[in-house]
Design an enzyme around this catalytic site. Structure first.
Site: not given
Ligand code: URA
Length: 443
Positions: A161, A187, A82, A168, A183
């Site tokens: 999220d 995930k 990620h 956000r 966040s």
């Molecule tokens: N990627 C995400 O999934 N969440 C964030 O808050 C920032 C980057």
């Protein structure tokens, strides 16, 4: 307990207890806390932060707002990556099929664009027919059959999220370590992977512009990953200029496909091979990062990674003819070249400004319900260090929105800094953070 009291408590800098945080997270998911109060709580958190304990509780609550997927029935060590978000950051698109082609299953749950940064989901959704909303049963089938699956949060996966991310995005509450950590990790912990590679961006186009803040974020993310039993490695990487030459959803798919077909866009491939090498190593298909990188390079050269992308696109309903013949894709109504006003060298490209300009052209959202134009974006023809003559084209913008052209062209021109001397190259991959701490990056 009232929401008002809890917002005030956070606003005044106090830590919230696990029960108080649960009240906020669960209340928001259940629709009992309206967006205006949640926005206020997010802004209070933005300014006041969270303690390590609060961040860990917040992540756990976000994670358990939905289902935690069990992929233990699928053989192999499942690994995902990620990114904390960047401009032109399309790395997931070439990376996931490369790693899957090396025999490491990649279950990937991504997000839409956030703030000035692009999102993998918007890029995938620009492929005609491609669906990013699969049921969990289907998600498991795709990873078992193809070795890679790429979806967004469903209502079952980290719904807290999903809702908070959208809010956000449009309330200027993105650049906050506990909110980013909750966040991303909710995930990633929900998706069923066994190990994780994190690309933590730093610099002008990152949510954390300074190295110190990026290191703080990387340390928080790696700490949460490892504390949940997932081996996690983070890399802090430069986001002072956009990655690659293309910014915009379909444009970034095209650039990724070109890379998988063997084009060496140097920064994209350098980062892809390092992140991929680490994933292949964590997936136990290589004994070192270097060997993992070599495996990744092989599957690009022998075409297996490109084949894997085609297989994935087809399996998730996408029309592979657009991948094989990108020229078939509809064109933007308008395009405009941006020419350089003076001769010299490109000394900087303001990626934050280009990210926001991409949104103005139609490539991102300014409201939760905005519809993205997948064709919109910017193609760079020069990068930092390139020599330019006055009148040379440095970028081309694409949009269907006539009203956005003039101001966007000005913003892009200003985003390029030109100087008399060639700037010293700076490293793309700066440091590595893992359970042993932080060290400068070295292969
Ligand atoms: N990627 C995400 O999934 N969440 C964030 O808050 C920032 C980057």
């Amino acid at each position: 307990m009232t929401v008002n009291e809890l917002i005030r408590k956070k606003r005044d800098g106090a830590a919230l207890s696990p029960d108080e945080l649960r009240y906020i997270v669960d209340g928001f998911v259940q629709g009992l806390i309206p967006e205006y109060q949640m926005s206020s709580f997010l802004m209070a958190t933005f300014f006041r932060g969270m303690s390590v304990e609060e961040t860990s509780t917040f992540t756990r609550l976000m994670l358990h707002s939905g289902e935690v997927i069990d992929l233990s029935g699928i053989p192999g060590v499942k690994v995902d990556k990620h990114s904390t978000g960047g401009v032109g950051d399309k790395i997931s698109l070439p990376l996931a099929p490369i790693v899957a082609a090396c025999g490491v299953p990649v279950p990937m749950i991504s997000g839409h664009g956030l703030g000035h940064t692009g999102g993998t989901l918007d890029k995938l959704e620009s492929i005609p027919g491609f669906t990013t909303s699969l049921s969990i049963a289907e998600y498991k089938k795709v990873i078992a059959e193809v070795g890679v699956v790429m979806i967004g949060q469903t209502k079952e996966i980290a719904p807290a999220d999903k809702k908070m991310y959208a809010l956000r995005d449009v309330t200027a509450t993105v650049e906050c370590i506990p909110l980013i950590a909750g966040s991303i990790m909710s995930k990633k912990l929900a998706e069923g992977s066994d190990a994780l590679v994190l690309d933590v961006k730093t610099g002008r186009g990152a949510f954390m512009p300074t190295y110190e803040r990026s290191l703080e974020l990387a340390t928080a993310l790696v700490g949460i990953g490892n504390s949940f039993g997932k081996e996690t490695i983070g890399f802090i990487t430069d986001m002072n200029q956009p990655l690659g030459m293309m910014i915009g959803n379909w444009l970034e798919v095209v650039e990724s496909v070109e890379c998988l077909r063997g084009k060496n866009v140097s920064d994209i491939m350098e980062l892809t091979y390092v992140l991929g090498g680490a994933m292949v190593m964590l997936g136990k298909k290589a004994s070192s990062l270097k060997e993992g990188m070599e495996r990744c390079n092989e599957v690009v050269k022998n075409g297996k990674a490109y084949e894997k992308l085609l297989q994935l696109v087809k399996r998730q309903g996408g029309d592979t003819s657009f991948i094989e013949h990108p020229e078939k894709y509809p064109q933007s109504k308008y395009s405009q070249k941006i020419n350089c006003p003076q001769s010299g060298f490109v000394t900087a490209i303001d990626s934050l400004e280009l990210g926001f300009t991409g949104i103005a052209l139609g490539a991102g959202r300014t409201r939760v319900d905005d519809v993205i134009d997948p064709k919109a974006g910017i193609v760079l023809t020069k990068k930092v260090g390139d020599a330019v003559n006055a009148g040379d084209t440095v970028a081309i913008l694409y949009t269907d929105n006539k009203n956005a052209i003039e101001s966007s062209a000005k913003r892009i021109e200003k985003a390029f800094a030109i100087g008399p001397a060639k700037p010293k190259p700076s490293p793309l991959i700066i440091s590595q953070v893992d359970k042993n701490g932080v060290k400068p990056f070295k292969i």
